[in-house]
Design a protein around this motif. Structure first.
Motif, PDB file in Angstrom:
ATOM      1  N   SER A   6      42.311  48.144 -45.743  1.00  0.00           N
ATOM      2  CA  SER A   6      43.353  47.256 -45.201  1.00  0.00           C
ATOM      3  C   SER A   6      43.508  46.018 -46.083  1.00  0.00           C
ATOM      4  CB  SER A   6      43.018  46.851 -43.770  1.00  0.00           C
ATOM      5  OG  SER A   6      41.936  45.964 -43.756  1.00  0.00           O
ATOM      6  N   PHE A   7      42.391  45.577 -46.651  1.00  0.00           N
ATOM      7  CA  PHE A   7      42.435  44.419 -47.531  1.00  0.00           C
ATOM      8  C   PHE A   7      43.270  44.746 -48.773  1.00  0.00           C
ATOM      9  CE2 PHE A   7      40.822  41.753 -50.922  1.00  0.00           C
ATOM     10  CZ  PHE A   7      40.697  40.517 -50.316  1.00  0.00           C
ATOM     11  N   ARG A   8      42.957  45.940 -49.349  1.00  0.00           N
ATOM     12  CA  ARG A   8      43.711  46.347 -50.548  1.00  0.00           C
ATOM     13  C   ARG A   8      45.196  46.494 -50.248  1.00  0.00           C
ATOM     14  NH1 ARG A   8      39.496  49.769 -52.042  1.00  0.00           N
ATOM     15  NH2 ARG A   8      40.547  51.537 -51.081  1.00  0.00           N
ATOM     16  N   LYS A   9      45.493  47.061 -49.090  1.00  0.00           N
ATOM     17  CA  LYS A   9      46.884  47.273 -48.678  1.00  0.00           C
ATOM     18  C   LYS A   9      47.602  45.926 -48.607  1.00  0.00           C
ATOM     19  CE  LYS A   9      50.029  50.113 -46.898  1.00  0.00           C
ATOM     20  NZ  LYS A   9      50.379  50.125 -45.488  1.00  0.00           N
ATOM     21  N   HIS A  10      46.920  44.959 -48.010  1.00  0.00           N
ATOM     22  CA  HIS A  10      47.447  43.612 -47.861  1.00  0.00           C
ATOM     23  C   HIS A  10      47.834  43.036 -49.224  1.00  0.00           C
ATOM     24  CE1 HIS A  10      47.740  40.286 -45.005  1.00  0.00           C
ATOM     25  NE2 HIS A  10      47.314  39.471 -45.955  1.00  0.00           N
ATOM     26  N   LEU A  11      46.898  43.130 -50.176  1.00  0.00           N
ATOM     27  CA  LEU A  11      47.162  42.556 -51.489  1.00  0.00           C
ATOM     28  C   LEU A  11      48.226  43.341 -52.253  1.00  0.00           C
ATOM     29  CD1 LEU A  11      43.645  41.412 -52.762  1.00  0.00           C
ATOM     30  CD2 LEU A  11      45.366  40.167 -51.457  1.00  0.00           C
ATOM     31  N   GLU A  12      48.277  44.647 -52.017  1.00  0.00           N
ATOM     32  CA  GLU A  12      49.314  45.450 -52.692  1.00  0.00           C
ATOM     33  C   GLU A  12      50.710  45.035 -52.227  1.00  0.00           C
ATOM     34  OE1 GLU A  12      48.314  49.559 -52.082  1.00  0.00           O
ATOM     35  OE2 GLU A  12      46.578  49.375 -53.438  1.00  0.00           O
ATOM     36  N   LEU A  13      50.831  44.780 -50.922  1.00  0.00           N
ATOM     37  CA  LEU A  13      52.132  44.323 -50.395  1.00  0.00           C
ATOM     38  C   LEU A  13      52.493  42.982 -51.029  1.00  0.00           C
ATOM     39  CD1 LEU A  13      51.716  45.246 -46.615  1.00  0.00           C
ATOM     40  CD2 LEU A  13      53.292  46.296 -48.268  1.00  0.00           C
ATOM     41  N   GLY A  14      51.498  42.113 -51.143  1.00  0.00           N
ATOM     42  CA  GLY A  14      51.729  40.809 -51.776  1.00  0.00           C
ATOM     43  C   GLY A  14      52.142  40.950 -53.231  1.00  0.00           C
ATOM     44  N   GLU A  15      51.506  41.901 -53.907  1.00  0.00           N
ATOM     45  CA  GLU A  15      51.822  42.097 -55.317  1.00  0.00           C
ATOM     46  C   GLU A  15      53.279  42.526 -55.518  1.00  0.00           C
ATOM     47  OE1 GLU A  15      49.403  45.007 -57.282  1.00  0.00           O
ATOM     48  OE2 GLU A  15      49.984  44.312 -59.289  1.00  0.00           O
ATOM     49  N   LYS A  16      53.767  43.363 -54.586  1.00  0.00           N
ATOM     50  CA  LYS A  16      55.169  43.818 -54.685  1.00  0.00           C
ATOM     51  C   LYS A  16      56.112  42.611 -54.609  1.00  0.00           C
ATOM     52  CE  LYS A  16      55.350  48.622 -53.492  1.00  0.00           C
ATOM     53  NZ  LYS A  16      54.199  48.987 -52.621  1.00  0.00           N
ATOM     54  N   ILE A  17      55.812  41.710 -53.676  1.00  0.00           N
ATOM     55  CA  ILE A  17      56.653  40.517 -53.534  1.00  0.00           C
ATOM     56  C   ILE A  17      56.551  39.662 -54.794  1.00  0.00           C
ATOM     57  CG2 ILE A  17      57.028  38.408 -52.165  1.00  0.00           C
ATOM     58  CD1 ILE A  17      55.781  39.984 -49.788  1.00  0.00           C
ATOM     59  N   TYR A  18      55.330  39.568 -55.314  1.00  0.00           N
ATOM     60  CA  TYR A  18      55.112  38.797 -56.539  1.00  0.00           C
ATOM     61  C   TYR A  18      55.966  39.351 -57.672  1.00  0.00           C
ATOM     62  CZ  TYR A  18      52.810  36.477 -60.437  1.00  0.00           C
ATOM     63  OH  TYR A  18      52.564  35.725 -61.564  1.00  0.00           O
ATOM     64  N   GLN A  19      55.931  40.681 -57.807  1.00  0.00           N
ATOM     65  CA  GLN A  19      56.684  41.300 -58.909  1.00  0.00           C
ATOM     66  C   GLN A  19      58.176  41.012 -58.781  1.00  0.00           C
ATOM     67  OE1 GLN A  19      55.244  45.253 -58.328  1.00  0.00           O
ATOM     68  NE2 GLN A  19      53.588  45.029 -59.838  1.00  0.00           N
ATOM     69  N   GLU A  20      58.649  41.004 -57.559  1.00  0.00           N
ATOM     70  CA  GLU A  20      60.089  40.812 -57.371  1.00  0.00           C
ATOM     71  C   GLU A  20      60.515  39.365 -57.597  1.00  0.00           C
ATOM     72  OE1 GLU A  20      63.662  41.744 -54.201  1.00  0.00           O
ATOM     73  OE2 GLU A  20      61.650  42.457 -53.760  1.00  0.00           O
ATOM     74  N   TYR A  21      59.735  38.407 -57.097  1.00  0.00           N
ATOM     75  CA  TYR A  21      60.226  37.029 -57.078  1.00  0.00           C
ATOM     76  C   TYR A  21      59.508  36.063 -58.028  1.00  0.00           C
ATOM     77  CZ  TYR A  21      62.659  38.460 -52.848  1.00  0.00           C
ATOM     78  OH  TYR A  21      63.480  39.099 -51.962  1.00  0.00           O
ATOM     79  N   CYS A  22      58.266  36.342 -58.390  1.00  0.00           N
ATOM     80  CA  CYS A  22      57.465  35.322 -59.084  1.00  0.00           C
ATOM     81  C   CYS A  22      57.207  35.654 -60.543  1.00  0.00           C
ATOM     82  CB  CYS A  22      56.115  35.158 -58.386  1.00  0.00           C
ATOM     83  SG  CYS A  22      56.210  35.210 -56.589  1.00  0.00           S
ATOM     84  N   GLN A  23      57.132  36.948 -60.809  1.00  0.00           N
ATOM     85  CA  GLN A  23      56.638  37.399 -62.095  1.00  0.00           C
ATOM     86  C   GLN A  23      57.493  36.955 -63.280  1.00  0.00           C
ATOM     87  OE1 GLN A  23      54.820  41.308 -61.937  1.00  0.00           O
ATOM     88  NE2 GLN A  23      55.994  41.893 -63.750  1.00  0.00           N
TER      89      GLN A  23
END
Lengths: 432, 222
Positions: free
Chosen positions: A319-336
């Motif tokens: 669940s922890f990994r899932k949490h961070l993976e979801l965050g990473e997707k948002i990061y890729q879209e808006y922050c990267q």
């Protein structure tokens, strides 16, 4: 005056041509002396006004004694605290509504002892707990500057302080416990620059008004700059003592100077209230004073025992990994696009997130606020056209902000606690 | 300059205003909390005045206040110049059905006003072709019905500007009835965009005087 008396006596007793000459010579001499005295005192006063203007900048008097878009120094700004709302007074030399009737001694009494002209005890929302360290000569210069300003007639509302804090006797008790009157005393074992820096930081600069934890009675917990949530503001002022927060022991002096005077360096950028302090005050530091302040700040981490980062084990549950993976997707879209897939950013333009202490500090408040509100670093002479961070509150929901902040706190070499949507919600508001 | 991925960071205004364009895009946009109008092509003085009004607390919308808090006048002027110079195509006019008497009323309000009710013609300030007047009066065409209604509504209830004593649009909007606001908004949204903003000398001295705080370069500063 003594020349005039002499001249008059000469006329009375000897009404001769010779005495007329003496009269003319004496008169000329007297006038020259008086003119020279006036010029000297005016020059002295103009020097004091000039130096006082500089000191008032460094103390950032205007920051609190001016409302947004209002007349400078005319007060009226609301300072919301857990003890009530304080309204800053008008400190222009208007006789009715400002401090036009004050003299040097009255001003000294306020700054040094925390007492108003009429003897009333002042609330420490006015940081006399720090200003007490200011030397008399500097206080007089600030007063001369304030008196040289155009008077502004502006009556401000009175404070709205909650019971029981509105009692003057309670304030007296508070002062007995937490207020130590006294001008800064140099430490002989330290350099002149260090002492100048300490004088500025502990006195006029009133760094500890924000960079310290306050107890339930609003007193700074100690004289150290160990960080704390800023009273009345939804921002965390990081510790200047800790390598884990804003301690600068590992920094080059030049880099500390750059952060203070331009608001940005290759590895850090000021935001929130500190950006405002840089814009209104610190960017005007003389080179010598900036160096002195940096010398002092750098020395603060000397005894820091927290220099080894707390060990955060990555809990690698699903669940922890899932949490961070979801965050990473948002990061890729808006922050990267700006901060890079590797979180290294573009030094001096877009800050690195990897290894950024503002991102991984225990308190996630500032990083959440930066994502929610975005912002521009302050415009300063050294950074007059800054790049900005968009306010993602306009685009992302609380849950998404929590995911992406959790991700950047644990991506690359970063390790810090996860952030919940509730933390994001609590980080909103708190601005006037 | 290049970031860690090897992408060059452009030393350009496009790059510097990314914090703005995330909301203010080529077209008006309905966001999560508000309506984000297109600002491209609006008069430079108008944009500059609004930026300064937000920063200094005269116009209130918290996200803008926070974003602009530590920006200098010089930089705000440059940002205004940048958006003002963007020439982007306007959206097609809306096609809102209107009754003949509504059209008649709208045209009367816009081109003649009701001097007895202290309502000047819109065209007196916003130009004969309603494309605005340089340097600080915005055009009224190329805007959506929703935006015009919201702005006039905001002026009517004091929700846009605060602490500004003589705010002429607020005074005018308060004279309008709700139904007049709706009719004007519909009519304006139906008009196509053509031509350029008029020059400042078309304004009568009486109107310049009445609206000086809004339309002059100093943006209401004393």
């Amino acid at each position: 005056m003594r020349y005039w008396i002499m001249v008059l006596s000469v006329i009375d007793y000897r009404k001769s041509i010779a005495s007329l000459w003496i009269y003319i010579i004496s008169l000329t001499f007297a006038l020259l002396t008086i003119t020279a005295e006036i010029m000297a005192s005016e020059a002295e006063n103009s020097n004091a006004v000039h130096y006082g203007a500089y000191l008032a900048r460094i103390g950032n008097c205007m920051g609190c004694h001016t409302t947004k878009g209002g007349q400078p120094f005319a007060g009226g700004r609301r300072l919301s605290t857990s003890f009530g709302v304080f309204i800053t007074p008008n400190i222009t030399p208007d006789k009715e509504t400002g401090i036009g009737l004050w003299n040097q001694q009255d001003f000294w009494q306020a700054l040094h002892q925390g007492r108003s002209r009429d003897g009333r005890l002042l609330y420490p929302a006015f940081p006399y707990t720090e200003y007490t360290k200011v030397a008399r000569q500097d206080a007089d210069a600030i007063f001369a500057y304030l008196q040289s300003l155009p008077p502004v007639s502006q009556t401000n509302p009175s404070h709205d302080i909650f019971f029981p804090y509105n009692s003057e006797s309670l304030l007296a008790v508070w002062r007995a416990l937490y207020f130590k009157e006294g001008v800064y005393e140099p430490e002989r074992s330290k350099s002149a620059a260090w002492n100048r820096g300490a004088y500025l930081a502990q006195g006029l600069g009133h760094c500890s008004a924000c960079h310290t934890t306050r107890n339930a009675l609003g007193a700074s917990q100690n004289e150290t700059l160990t960080g704390g949530q800023i009273m009345g503001m939804n921002w965390y002022a990081p510790s200047l003592f800790s390598h884990l927060e804003a301690g600068s022991g590992n920094w080059e002096i030049d880099e500390i100077v750059a952060l203070l005077t331009t608001g940005i360096t290759k590895r850090a950028v000021t935001s929130g209230p500190m950006a405002t302090v840089v814009r209104q005050s610190l960017q005007y530091l003389s080179q010598e004073d900036a160096l002195a302040l940096a010398t002092y700040l750098k020395s603060l981490t000397e005894n820091d025992t927290s220099s080894v980062p707390g060990v955060h084990f990555l809990v690698t549950t699903g669940s922890f990994r899932k949490h961070l993976e979801l965050g990473e997707k948002i990061y890729q879209e808006y922050c990267q696009a700006c901060h890079g897939a590797d979180g290294k950013g573009t030094p001096g333009t877009y800050p690195a997130l990897d290894g950024n202490r503002g991102v991984v500090m225990d308190s996630p408040l500032n990083v959440i606020r930066s994502v929610l509100n975005g912002g521009y670093p302050p415009t300063t002479a050294g950074n007059s056209r800054p790049y900005g961070m968009p306010p993602f509150q306009q685009i992302l929901r609380n849950e998404e902000v929590a995911l992406v902040v959790s991700y950047i706190r644990n991506a690359w070499g970063n390790r810090a606690s996860l952030v919940r949507a509730l933390d994001v919600d609590r980080s909103k508001g708190g601005d006037d | 300059m290049a970031n860690a991925n090897g992408n060059a960071v452009l030393d350009s205004m496009d790059e510097r205003v990314k914090a703005c364009t995330i909301c203010h895009s080529a077209e008006d946009k309905v966001g999560r909390d508000a309506y984000y109008p297109r600002i491209a092509g609006k008069p430079q003085g108008y944009i500059f005045n609004q930026l300064r009004n937000f920063r200094d607390g005269r116009r209130y919308y918290q996200p803008m206040v926070i974003l602009l808090e530590n920006m200098s006048d010089e930089y705000l002027r440059e940002i205004a110049q940048y958006f003002s110079s963007l020439q982007l195509p306007y959206p097609d006019p809306e096609r809102i059905k209107m009754q003949p008497e509504e059209i008649k009323l709208a045209r009367h309000l816009i081109y003649s006003g009701y001097p007895k009710r202290n309502i000047p013609a819109c065209s007196a300030c916003h130009g004969d072709i309603l494309m605005g007047v340089e340097p600080a009066i915005p055009g009224l065409v190329g805007l959506s019905r929703a935006y015009i209604t919201a702005q006039l509504g905001g002026w009517r209830n004091g929700g846009i500007m605060r602490a500004q004593t003589s705010d002429c649009m607020s005074e005018i909007a308060k004279q309008l009835t709700e139904s007049e606001v709706n009719i004007v908004a519909k009519w304006l949204a139906n008009q196509p965009v053509y031509g350029k903003p008029s020059s400042f000398d078309v304004l009568s001295s009486e109107l310049v005087d009445r609206c000086s705080r809004t339309i002059l370069e100093n943006g209401g500063a004393e």
